[in-house]
Design a protein around this motif. Structure first.
Motif, PDB file in Angstrom:
ATOM      1  N   LYS A  74       0.820  -1.215   0.000  1.00  9.91           N
ATOM      2  CA  LYS A  74       0.000   0.000   0.000  1.00  9.91           C
ATOM      3  C   LYS A  74       0.850   1.259   0.000  1.00  9.91           C
ATOM      4  CE  LYS A  74      -3.836  -2.336   2.118  1.00  9.91           C
ATOM      5  NZ  LYS A  74      -4.095  -3.003   3.372  1.00  9.91           N
ATOM      6  N   GLY A  75       2.091   1.133  -0.450  1.00  9.18           N
ATOM      7  CA  GLY A  75       2.968   2.292  -0.561  1.00  9.18           C
ATOM      8  C   GLY A  75       3.827   2.565   0.656  1.00  9.18           C
ATOM      9  N   GLU A  76       3.820   1.692   1.650  1.00 16.12           N
ATOM     10  CA  GLU A  76       4.657   1.876   2.827  1.00 16.12           C
ATOM     11  C   GLU A  76       6.112   1.629   2.427  1.00 16.12           C
ATOM     12  OE1 GLU A  76       0.976  -0.631   3.836  1.00 16.12           O
ATOM     13  OE2 GLU A  76       2.665  -0.841   2.483  1.00 16.12           O
ATOM     14  N   ILE A  77       7.001   2.374   3.083  1.00 17.34           N
ATOM     15  CA  ILE A  77       8.408   2.321   2.674  1.00 17.34           C
ATOM     16  C   ILE A  77       9.320   2.142   3.884  1.00 17.34           C
ATOM     17  CG2 ILE A  77      10.297   3.640   1.612  1.00 17.34           C
ATOM     18  CD1 ILE A  77       8.235   5.076  -0.078  1.00 17.34           C
ATOM     19  N   ALA A  93       6.166  19.143   9.955  1.00 18.24           N
ATOM     20  CA  ALA A  93       6.514  19.571  11.315  1.00 18.24           C
ATOM     21  C   ALA A  93       7.936  20.113  11.360  1.00 18.24           C
ATOM     22  CB  ALA A  93       6.360  18.405  12.294  1.00 18.24           C
ATOM     23  N   ARG A  94       8.794  19.629  10.492  1.00 17.70           N
ATOM     24  CA  ARG A  94      10.184  20.096  10.416  1.00 17.70           C
ATOM     25  C   ARG A  94      10.349  21.262   9.435  1.00 17.70           C
ATOM     26  NH1 ARG A  94      14.045  15.921   8.682  1.00 17.70           N
ATOM     27  NH2 ARG A  94      15.446  17.459   9.479  1.00 17.70           N
ATOM     28  N   ARG A  95       9.259  21.608   8.760  1.00 18.66           N
ATOM     29  CA  ARG A  95       9.266  22.653   7.722  1.00 18.66           C
ATOM     30  C   ARG A  95      10.228  22.291   6.590  1.00 18.66           C
ATOM     31  NH1 ARG A  95       8.882  26.032  12.542  1.00 18.66           N
ATOM     32  NH2 ARG A  95       6.768  26.853  12.595  1.00 18.66           N
ATOM     33  N   ASP A  96      10.240  21.023   6.248  1.00 21.81           N
ATOM     34  CA  ASP A  96      11.106  20.506   5.191  1.00 21.81           C
ATOM     35  C   ASP A  96      10.320  20.497   3.879  1.00 21.81           C
ATOM     36  OD1 ASP A  96      12.716  19.109   3.456  1.00 21.81           O
ATOM     37  OD2 ASP A  96      13.077  17.425   4.817  1.00 21.81           O
ATOM     38  N   ARG A  97      10.534  21.510   3.052  1.00 16.87           N
ATOM     39  CA  ARG A  97       9.800  21.634   1.795  1.00 16.87           C
ATOM     40  C   ARG A  97      10.393  20.763   0.683  1.00 16.87           C
ATOM     41  NH1 ARG A  97       8.376  25.818   4.479  1.00 16.87           N
ATOM     42  NH2 ARG A  97       7.153  27.625   3.992  1.00 16.87           N
ATOM     43  N   ARG A  98      11.581  20.245   0.912  1.00 15.85           N
ATOM     44  CA  ARG A  98      12.245  19.443  -0.125  1.00 15.85           C
ATOM     45  C   ARG A  98      12.034  17.937   0.070  1.00 15.85           C
ATOM     46  NH1 ARG A  98      18.170  21.805  -0.643  1.00 15.85           N
ATOM     47  NH2 ARG A  98      18.414  19.576  -0.804  1.00 15.85           N
ATOM     48  N   PHE A  99      11.206  17.582   1.033  1.00 15.46           N
ATOM     49  CA  PHE A  99      11.002  16.162   1.321  1.00 15.46           C
ATOM     50  C   PHE A  99      10.329  15.448   0.159  1.00 15.46           C
ATOM     51  CE2 PHE A  99       8.391  12.656   2.898  1.00 15.46           C
ATOM     52  CZ  PHE A  99       9.385  11.874   3.457  1.00 15.46           C
ATOM     53  N   ASP A 100      10.826  14.261  -0.117  1.00 19.39           N
ATOM     54  CA  ASP A 100      10.234  13.375  -1.125  1.00 19.39           C
ATOM     55  C   ASP A 100      10.047  12.019  -0.453  1.00 19.39           C
ATOM     56  OD1 ASP A 100      10.846  11.102  -3.267  1.00 19.39           O
ATOM     57  OD2 ASP A 100       9.977  12.836  -4.312  1.00 19.39           O
ATOM     58  N   ARG A 101       8.950  11.354  -0.701  1.00 20.03           N
ATOM     59  CA  ARG A 101       8.678  10.091   0.001  1.00 20.03           C
ATOM     60  C   ARG A 101       9.751   9.031  -0.219  1.00 20.03           C
ATOM     61  NH1 ARG A 101       5.727   5.972  -1.072  1.00 20.03           N
ATOM     62  NH2 ARG A 101       5.440   5.259  -3.172  1.00 20.03           N
ATOM     63  N   MET A 102      10.497   9.125  -1.307  1.00 21.03           N
ATOM     64  CA  MET A 102      11.562   8.158  -1.542  1.00 21.03           C
ATOM     65  C   MET A 102      12.740   8.364  -0.567  1.00 21.03           C
ATOM     66  SD  MET A 102      10.106   6.186  -3.481  1.00 21.03           S
ATOM     67  CE  MET A 102      11.399   5.006  -3.768  1.00 21.03           C
TER      68      MET A 102
END
Length: 192
Positions: A74-77, A93-102
Motif C-alpha cells: 500500500k505504498g509503505e516504505i 513539522a520540520r518545515r522541510d519543503r524538499r522532502f520526497d517520500r523516496m
C-alpha cells in the motif's frame, strides 16, 4: 587399500562438517549484523521522539525484518513501513519543503518519520493503561478503527481493547510487538 578409503572418507566428512559449521556461523553472524546495524539510529530516533528504543526496534522487526529497502503493498516504505502521508506530517513539522517520500529509503529518515508518527499517536491514548497498545493498533489499522474498538472497558483497558478488535491481524501485530520489545531492551541498556 580399504583403510585408505576409510581415512579418505573420514577426512571428507570432517571437511564437510567444518564447512557446515562455518556456513551456520556465517549465517548467524549475518543475521546478528542485520538485526543490530541500525541500533544507533533507532536509539537516536526513539530518544528524539520520546519512545522506548526497544519498542521502535520491535516495530522495525515486525514491519520490515530490518530491511531498509522494504516496500509495502500500500505504498509503505522502509524499516518502519512509513506511509507517504505520515512522512509528510513529519516533514511538515520540520518545515522541510524538499522532502520526497523516496527519502524514506534512508534508514535515519525512515526511523525519524516513523518514530515521530508513533509518538504522535501514542499521545492520543495517554488516559489508557497501555498507550503503546493503542498506538500500535492506530499505526497498523488507523485511528478510525481504533475509535470503533474503544467502547466500554476497551476505552482504557488494553486487554479489553485487544479483545474488541475485529481485525485479528492487527491484534496479533500489537501483541507480537509488545512481546518482542522487552527482548531488545538489552540492546539499548548501555549508553551510546
Amino acid at each position: 587399500r580399504r583403510r585408505k578409503h576409510l581415512v579418505r572418507a573420514r577426512i571428507l566428512l570432517t571437511v564437510a562438517a567444518i564447512g557446515v559449521v562455518a556456513a551456520v556461523a556465517m549465517r548467524q553472524r549475518w543475521q546478528w549484523l542485520r538485526e543490530h546495524r541500525h541500533d544507533a539510529l533507532i536509539r537516536s530516533a526513539a530518544a528524539q521522539h520520546g519512545l522506548p528504543a526497544e519498542l521502535v526496534k520491535a516495530v522495525v522487526w515486525r514491519e520490515s525484518r530490518f530491511d531498509a529497502g522494504a516496500m509495502g503493498s500500500k505504498g509503505e516504505i522502509g524499516l518502519m513501513q512509513v506511509t507517504g502521508d505520515a512522512a509528510q506530517e513529519w516533514a511538515d513539522a520540520r518545515r522541510d519543503r524538499r522532502f520526497d517520500r523516496m527519502h524514506l529509503l534512508d534508514p535515519a529518515t525512515n526511523l525519524h518519520a516513523g518514530s515521530f508518527y508513533l509518538s504522535k499517536v501514542s499521545r492520543r491514548y495517554g488516559a489508557t493503561d497501555s498507550p503503546f497498545a493503542y498506538a500500535l493498533a492506530d499505526y497498523n489499522a488507523g485511528r478510525g478503527n481504533v475509535l470503533r474498538w474503544m467502547k466500554g472497558a476497551a476505552q482504557t483497558n488494553a486487554q479489553a481493547f485487544l479483545e474488541s478488535m475485529t481485525f485479528p491481524g492487527t491484534r496479533e501485530y500489537v501483541r507480537s510487538i509488545l512481546r518482542r520489545a522487552p527482548g531488545y531492551r538489552d540492546d539499548f541498556a548501555t549508553a551510546p
